[in-house]
Design a protein around this motif. Structure first.
Motif, mmCIF file in Angstrom:
data_model
loop_
_atom_site.group_PDB
_atom_site.id
_atom_site.type_symbol
_atom_site.label_atom_id
_atom_site.label_comp_id
_atom_site.label_asym_id
_atom_site.label_seq_id
_atom_site.Cartn_x
_atom_site.Cartn_y
_atom_site.Cartn_z
ATOM 1 N N GLU A 89 0.789 -1.555 -0.054
ATOM 2 C CA GLU A 89 0.095 -0.052 0.016
ATOM 3 C C GLU A 89 0.762 1.326 -0.006
ATOM 4 O O GLU A 89 0.513 2.095 -0.785
ATOM 5 N N VAL A 90 1.724 1.233 0.899
ATOM 6 C CA VAL A 90 2.804 2.436 0.760
ATOM 7 C C VAL A 90 3.396 2.699 -0.557
ATOM 8 O O VAL A 90 3.736 3.710 -1.130
ATOM 9 N N LEU A 91 4.206 1.514 -1.016
ATOM 10 C CA LEU A 91 4.656 1.491 -2.553
ATOM 11 C C LEU A 91 3.722 2.026 -3.741
ATOM 12 O O LEU A 91 4.019 2.505 -4.384
ATOM 13 N N SER A 92 2.555 1.975 -3.449
ATOM 14 C CA SER A 92 1.458 2.391 -4.486
ATOM 15 C C SER A 92 1.433 3.732 -4.477
ATOM 16 O O SER A 92 1.156 4.332 -5.463
ATOM 17 N N VAL A 93 1.966 4.600 -3.330
ATOM 18 C CA VAL A 93 2.127 5.987 -3.521
ATOM 19 C C VAL A 93 2.676 6.166 -4.750
ATOM 20 O O VAL A 93 2.677 7.538 -5.433
ATOM 21 N N TYR A 94 3.822 5.583 -5.449
ATOM 22 C CA TYR A 94 4.452 5.861 -6.463
ATOM 23 C C TYR A 94 3.670 6.200 -7.792
ATOM 24 O O TYR A 94 4.268 6.694 -8.704
ATOM 25 N N HIS A 95 2.512 5.753 -7.846
ATOM 26 C CA HIS A 95 1.496 5.930 -8.685
ATOM 27 C C HIS A 95 0.600 7.271 -8.853
ATOM 28 O O HIS A 95 0.098 7.710 -9.669
ATOM 29 N N GLU A 96 0.756 7.865 -7.586
ATOM 30 C CA GLU A 96 0.258 9.227 -7.508
ATOM 31 C C GLU A 96 0.924 10.236 -6.576
ATOM 32 O O GLU A 96 0.327 11.034 -5.968
ATOM 33 N N LEU A 97 2.148 10.363 -6.804
ATOM 34 C CA LEU A 97 2.971 11.547 -6.398
ATOM 35 C C LEU A 97 2.442 12.733 -6.857
ATOM 36 O O LEU A 97 2.068 12.832 -8.157
ATOM 37 N N ASN A 122 15.001 6.122 -14.449
ATOM 38 C CA ASN A 122 15.320 4.983 -13.789
ATOM 39 C C ASN A 122 14.107 4.083 -13.478
ATOM 40 O O ASN A 122 14.201 2.959 -13.082
ATOM 41 N N GLY A 123 12.797 4.692 -13.659
ATOM 42 C CA GLY A 123 11.682 4.117 -13.361
ATOM 43 C C GLY A 123 11.523 2.940 -14.568
ATOM 44 O O GLY A 123 12.018 2.890 -15.540
ATOM 45 N N ASP A 124 10.647 1.785 -14.061
ATOM 46 C CA ASP A 124 10.272 0.816 -14.962
ATOM 47 C C ASP A 124 9.046 0.999 -15.854
ATOM 48 O O ASP A 124 8.406 1.865 -15.521
ATOM 49 N N PRO A 125 8.928 0.268 -16.899
ATOM 50 C CA PRO A 125 7.850 0.648 -17.975
ATOM 51 C C PRO A 125 6.475 0.854 -17.130
ATOM 52 O O PRO A 125 5.533 1.697 -17.469
ATOM 53 N N ALA A 126 6.122 -0.158 -16.091
ATOM 54 C CA ALA A 126 4.914 -0.029 -15.578
ATOM 55 C C ALA A 126 4.737 1.121 -14.620
ATOM 56 O O ALA A 126 3.643 1.819 -14.865
ATOM 57 N N LEU A 127 5.826 1.678 -14.039
ATOM 58 C CA LEU A 127 5.712 3.047 -13.205
ATOM 59 C C LEU A 127 5.391 4.133 -14.151
ATOM 60 O O LEU A 127 4.712 4.809 -13.858
ATOM 61 N N LEU A 128 6.155 4.031 -15.309
ATOM 62 C CA LEU A 128 6.229 5.152 -16.253
ATOM 63 C C LEU A 128 5.083 5.359 -16.943
ATOM 64 O O LEU A 128 4.482 6.495 -17.267
ATOM 65 N N ASP A 129 4.043 4.102 -17.413
ATOM 66 C CA ASP A 129 2.822 4.365 -17.821
ATOM 67 C C ASP A 129 1.919 5.000 -16.769
ATOM 68 O O ASP A 129 1.085 5.720 -17.315
ATOM 69 N N SER A 130 2.101 4.641 -15.638
ATOM 70 C CA SER A 130 1.311 5.210 -14.492
ATOM 71 C C SER A 130 1.534 6.632 -14.573
ATOM 72 O O SER A 130 0.926 7.585 -14.378
ATOM 73 N N LEU A 131 2.977 7.141 -14.483
ATOM 74 C CA LEU A 131 3.578 8.324 -14.629
ATOM 75 C C LEU A 131 2.781 9.181 -15.570
ATOM 76 O O LEU A 131 2.399 10.532 -15.482
ATOM 77 N N ILE A 132 2.886 8.804 -16.694
ATOM 78 C CA ILE A 132 2.491 9.600 -17.977
ATOM 79 C C ILE A 132 0.754 9.928 -17.800
ATOM 80 O O ILE A 132 0.397 10.986 -17.940
ATOM 81 N N ASP A 133 0.166 8.631 -17.415
ATOM 82 C CA ASP A 133 -1.586 8.932 -16.959
ATOM 83 C C ASP A 133 -1.557 10.023 -15.939
ATOM 84 O O ASP A 133 -2.229 10.781 -16.078
ATOM 85 N N HIS A 134 -0.898 9.759 -14.861
ATOM 86 C CA HIS A 134 -1.269 10.809 -13.770
ATOM 87 C C HIS A 134 -0.569 12.216 -13.892
ATOM 88 O O HIS A 134 -1.270 12.976 -13.435
ATOM 89 N N THR A 135 0.239 12.216 -14.774
ATOM 90 C CA THR A 135 0.893 13.678 -15.038
ATOM 91 C C THR A 135 -0.147 14.238 -16.286
ATOM 92 O O THR A 135 0.331 15.561 -16.402
ATOM 93 N N ASN A 136 -0.812 13.535 -17.183
ATOM 94 C CA ASN A 136 -1.493 14.179 -18.059
ATOM 95 C C ASN A 136 -0.459 14.546 -19.097
ATOM 96 O O ASN A 136 -0.893 15.851 -19.853
ATOM 97 N N LEU A 137 0.575 13.886 -19.437
ATOM 98 C CA LEU A 137 1.435 14.396 -20.332
ATOM 99 C C LEU A 137 1.524 13.485 -21.686
ATOM 100 O O LEU A 137 2.374 13.559 -22.747
ATOM 101 N N ALA A 138 0.360 12.716 -21.890
ATOM 102 C CA ALA A 138 0.650 11.738 -23.131
ATOM 103 C C ALA A 138 0.682 12.546 -24.425
ATOM 104 O O ALA A 138 1.436 12.059 -25.611
#
Length: 232
Positions: A89-97, A122-138
């Motif tokens: 649960e703590v680790l999941s914060v990386y999807h919503e920083l 240095n993030g892996d693909p799953a984290l980076l897919d989430s980052l793009i969605d979260h930051t709205n930068l697609a």
């Protein structure tokens, strides 16, 4: 200090601490310890150490695994006992920083000035897919390049060289923008122009090389690129 926009064909940006605030990860720890800020700091530092040591001893772990191992180390240091479910649960914060306020507008201006923008992380693909969605930068980011592609983490020179190959632009015609001191030095050493995004108002560390430019937001980078390269 100034960059040379006449040489820049594409812009490369870091992800964590550059687009999103890694320090906001402490929010996920507040329910478990009054020392959330200090624990989060140890967590972040150990995660980076695993990457750098891993490069040297030829041991690669995807980013999510490094985060998990580093978090367990930090919890042990502060004598905080969490269940496996609580750790996940703590680790999941990386999807919503928290996303920095200047990111969308600043990168939009850079794109509209004619520059492709690529993420190198240095993030892996799953984290980076989430980052793009979260930051709205697609719609702004041209490509996302991960250390996972070649199993080497920044600041390994090979990852910057691989980035130039992927983008199809010589290293000398790329500028790398990052909030990380070590990442700036890695980019400079590989032959890129290096811009330090000093989000926390800290002094540049007197070890390694000086960045080509120090900025406090992507808006400042956009201004440097658009005002000094009017013929683009």
């Amino acid at each position: 200090m100034q960059i040379d926009p006449s040489r820049i064909e594409s812009v490369v940006v870091d992800s964590y601490s550059t687009l999103v605030d890694v320090e906001s990860s402490r929010k996920a720890l507040k329910a478990h310890t009054p020392e959330a800020t200090a624990l989060a700091r140890v967590w972040q530092l150990r995660t980076r150490e695993y990457a750098m040591v891993g490069n040297e001893i030829n041991v690669y772990r995807p980013a999510v695994d490094r985060h998990r191992l580093a978090l367990k180390h930090a919890l042990d240091v502060f004598d905080v006992d969490l269940t496996d479910d609580e750790i996940e649960e703590v680790l999941s914060v990386y999807h919503e920083l928290d996303v920095f306020d200047d990111v969308r507008g600043g990168l939009e201006t850079i794109r509209d000035a004619g520059y492709d923008i690529h993420i190198l992380s240095n993030g892996d693909p799953a984290l980076l897919d989430s980052l793009i969605d979260h930051t709205n930068l697609a719609d702004i980011i041209t490509s996302v390049i991960s250390a996972d592609d070649i199993h080497l983490y920044k600041p390994a020179r090979e990852l910057y060289e691989y980035t130039a190959e992927r983008i199809g632009v010589p290293l000398g015609n790329l500028v790398h923008v990052t909030a990380s001191w070590s990442d700036v030095n890695g980019a400079l050493s590989a032959g890129m122009q290096g811009v330090w995004l000093n989000r926390k108002g800290r002094a540049w560390e007197p070890y390694g090389r000086e960045p080509d430019l120090i900025i406090e937001s992507f808006h400042e980078l956009a201004e440097s690129l658009t005002t000094e390269n009017t013929e683009r």
